[in-house]
Motif scaffolding. Structure first.
Motif, mmCIF file in Angstrom:
data_model
loop_
_atom_site.group_PDB
_atom_site.id
_atom_site.type_symbol
_atom_site.label_atom_id
_atom_site.label_comp_id
_atom_site.label_asym_id
_atom_site.label_seq_id
_atom_site.Cartn_x
_atom_site.Cartn_y
_atom_site.Cartn_z
ATOM 1 N N LEU A 1 55.537 48.004 45.690
ATOM 2 C CA LEU A 1 56.577 47.601 44.743
ATOM 3 C C LEU A 1 57.495 48.771 44.386
ATOM 4 C CD1 LEU A 1 54.516 45.332 42.301
ATOM 5 C CD2 LEU A 1 56.302 44.589 43.893
ATOM 6 N N THR B 1 60.649 37.065 47.390
ATOM 7 C CA THR B 1 61.481 36.781 46.216
ATOM 8 C C THR B 1 62.104 38.072 45.688
ATOM 9 O OG1 THR B 1 60.186 34.844 45.586
ATOM 10 C CG2 THR B 1 61.452 35.914 43.842
ATOM 11 N N CYS B 2 61.315 39.134 45.657
ATOM 12 C CA CYS B 2 61.826 40.438 45.206
ATOM 13 C C CYS B 2 62.969 40.911 46.100
ATOM 14 C CB CYS B 2 60.706 41.478 45.210
ATOM 15 S SG CYS B 2 59.514 41.294 43.865
ATOM 16 N N LYS B 3 62.833 40.696 47.402
ATOM 17 C CA LYS B 3 63.883 41.120 48.342
ATOM 18 C C LYS B 3 65.181 40.355 48.085
ATOM 19 C CE LYS B 3 64.856 41.895 53.236
ATOM 20 N NZ LYS B 3 66.265 41.473 53.092
ATOM 21 N N LEU C 1 56.919 39.089 47.367
ATOM 22 C CA LEU C 1 57.705 40.178 47.955
ATOM 23 C C LEU C 1 59.024 39.648 48.522
ATOM 24 C CD1 LEU C 1 54.970 42.321 49.759
ATOM 25 C CD2 LEU C 1 56.084 42.769 47.566
ATOM 26 N N TYR D 1 66.247 45.968 39.044
ATOM 27 C CA TYR D 1 64.924 45.953 39.681
ATOM 28 C C TYR D 1 64.364 44.536 39.644
ATOM 29 C CZ TYR D 1 64.884 51.047 39.625
ATOM 30 O OH TYR D 1 65.185 52.376 39.847
ATOM 31 N N PRO D 2 63.831 44.036 40.735
ATOM 32 C CA PRO D 2 63.279 42.683 40.740
ATOM 33 C C PRO D 2 62.086 42.501 39.795
ATOM 34 C CG PRO D 2 63.753 43.390 42.978
ATOM 35 C CD PRO D 2 63.909 44.601 42.104
ATOM 36 N N PHE D 3 61.310 43.564 39.596
ATOM 37 C CA PHE D 3 60.058 43.403 38.847
ATOM 38 C C PHE D 3 59.774 44.645 37.998
ATOM 39 C CE2 PHE D 3 55.234 43.282 38.840
ATOM 40 C CZ PHE D 3 55.127 42.144 38.041
ATOM 41 N N LYS E 1 66.800 41.661 44.993
ATOM 42 C CA LYS E 1 67.375 42.990 45.210
ATOM 43 C C LYS E 1 68.665 42.903 46.003
ATOM 44 C CE LYS E 1 66.846 47.509 44.768
ATOM 45 N NZ LYS E 1 66.803 48.172 43.440
ATOM 46 N N TYR F 1 61.476 47.686 44.507
ATOM 47 C CA TYR F 1 61.356 46.423 43.787
ATOM 48 C C TYR F 1 60.937 46.665 42.332
ATOM 49 C CZ TYR F 1 61.487 44.243 48.437
ATOM 50 O OH TYR F 1 61.847 43.840 49.713
ATOM 51 N N ALA F 2 60.353 47.832 42.093
ATOM 52 C CA ALA F 2 60.011 48.254 40.736
ATOM 53 C C ALA F 2 60.414 49.710 40.587
ATOM 54 C CB ALA F 2 58.511 48.084 40.483
#
Length: 429
Positions: free
Chosen positions: A248, A191-193, A189, A203-205, A196, A253-254
């Motif tokens: 997500l 890493t996704c932030k 999470l 979208y990160p994922f 973003k 993030y998705a």
């Protein structure tokens, strides 16, 4: 006395003349000597048993690989002469179902691994338990082998397998200043932030959550990583897994479009640069090479929320109940799933050998990405095996959809799915 001796001499001469004439007679085709014919026949190779194989492999690469496997077997000293027939998947499943009643079946049948138990229960496949247990050809990974069992008996052998992993856009990760890929859900999470924040338009994922078997397939790693289970969707871990995929989407993030995406759609998003990471399988390698030939990527394990998990896909192969020569069919089966052939067949199409005596490095010595996919098989979860898997999967799909469109909370969706799955399982007792 002289007259008697003269008579005997005349009879002897006559007999010798008859023998000589017989030896000088020309032999016609109908007069050929049987022992000579038998000797000539015995010098020929034994006649091979003709067998048919049905499959649904529409991919050109897989078709070519299967054709090579069959041609090589037919040219070998095997007991059978195998002829294949390609039938589109939906039509094939209908033909299997109808053929169980009519007897119009092939000798050998390829089937998706989660369907193996259901069709074994229906009577499609011959019990291979005795052949397998008495054979030296029985080194398979536990998970893939389990998909071919029903009520403690083995009906199909693992043939071609794959597993899910996370694909990462290398340039986007580097641009976000991420040096180490996350191994935990919390780290994922974070890493996704970062992704973003660095690139808000991407979208990160990306993952597939369509109301189909592909949606269930991609949810399984989330489910078991969080400590959940298909058999208890109301458990704390199962509810947490539903909450994780909801997070997500809710955080951006998705995309909320994941509820409509199949795995092919996810690949297209990743290839187009609309997603920095995606959950997908090794079969996307040739697709990505076509869609984004210059894209740099790496493959990592799905970050864990408690334990490592992936989901196994792929097919099994078995002998049908219409086959009249089990010995010849088993001969082909052991050839097609042997170590050497399994490595060659799977390596040529970017899938994974399900044999336990094949290492990731042995199958893909120069391909680090495929080594990661192969390593996922060590903790890949099988769907089922259950003769009612399609019904179980449908309820999981319903729970996923309900959570992602905010129709139900993870607790509500998990509880509803658990109740229906329990009812389905009760019919099997």
């Amino acid at each position: 006395m002289k007259r008697k001796f003269s008579s005997i001499l005349m009879l002897a001469s006559t007999a010798l003349l008859l023998v000589a004439c017989a030896k000088n007679q020309t032999t016609t085709p109908t007069d050929q000597v049987a022992p000579e014919k038998t000797s000539s026949s015995n010098s020929q190779e034994p006649v091979k048993v003709p067998l048919t194989l049905w499959h649904y492999y529409t991919s050109e690469a897989t078709q070519n690989a299967l054709t090579k496997l069959i041609d090589d077997y037919n040219a070998s000293g095997g007991k059978a002469q195998v002829k294949q027939q390609l039938i589109p998947r939906d039509e094939l499943m209908k033909k299997y179902t109808l053929g169980i009643t009519t007897g119009d079946l092939p000798d050998l049948a390829v089937i998706d691994n989660p369907d193996s138990a259901a069709y074994s229960a229906m009577g499609l496949f011959t019990d291979l338990t005795e052949q397998f247990n008495t054979s030296s050809h029985n080194q398979f990974q536990e998970g893939p082998l389990a998909t071919g069992t029903y009520q403690g008996k083995l009906y199909t052998l693992p043939f071609r397998y794959n597993a899910l992993a996370v694909w990462v856009n290398t340039d986007m990760i580097e641009a976000a200043g991420i040096d180490t890929m996350p191994a935990t859900w919390t780290g994922f999470l974070e890493t996704c932030k970062k992704l973003k924040d660095t690139n808000p338009g991407v979208y990160p994922f990306a993952f597939a959550a369509a109301k189909s078997e592909e949606g269930t397939f991609q949810f399984i790693p989330f489910l078991y990583s969080a400590g959940g289970s298909v058999d208890d969707m109301a458990s704390e871990g199962s509810v947490q897994a539903l909450a994780n995929i909801k997070t997500l989407v809710n955080t951006g993030y998705a995309s909320n479009e994941v509820i409509n995406w199949a795995q092919g759609d996810v690949e297209k998003q990743f290839a187009a640069g609309n997603a920095a990471m995606m959950l997908n399988g090794s079969w996307q390698i040739p697709n990505l090479a076509t869609d984004a030939p210059d894209l740099k990527y790496q493959i990592i394990s799905l970050p864990t929320d408690g334990k490592n998990a992936s989901c196994m896909g792929g097919e099994n192969i078995g002998i049908t109940t219409s086959c009249d020569n089990i010995e010849a069919a088993w001969d082909f089966l052991t050839y097609a799933t042997s170590k050497e052939i399994s490595i060659a067949f799977n390596s040529s199409i970017g899938t994974i050998s399900p044999r336990s005596d094949v290492t990731a490095e042995e199958q893909y010595p120069d391909n680090e990405a495929m080594q990661v996919f192969a390593q996922q098989m060590a903790y890949a979860i099988a769907r089922g095996p259950s003769p009612k898997w399609s019904e179980i999967s449908e309820n999981i799909q319903t729970a996923i959809q309900a959570v992602l469109i905010d129709a139900e909370t993870p607790e509500q969706a998990g509880s509803a799915a658990a109740k229906k799955i329990a009812e389905i399982n009760a019919t099997l007792n």
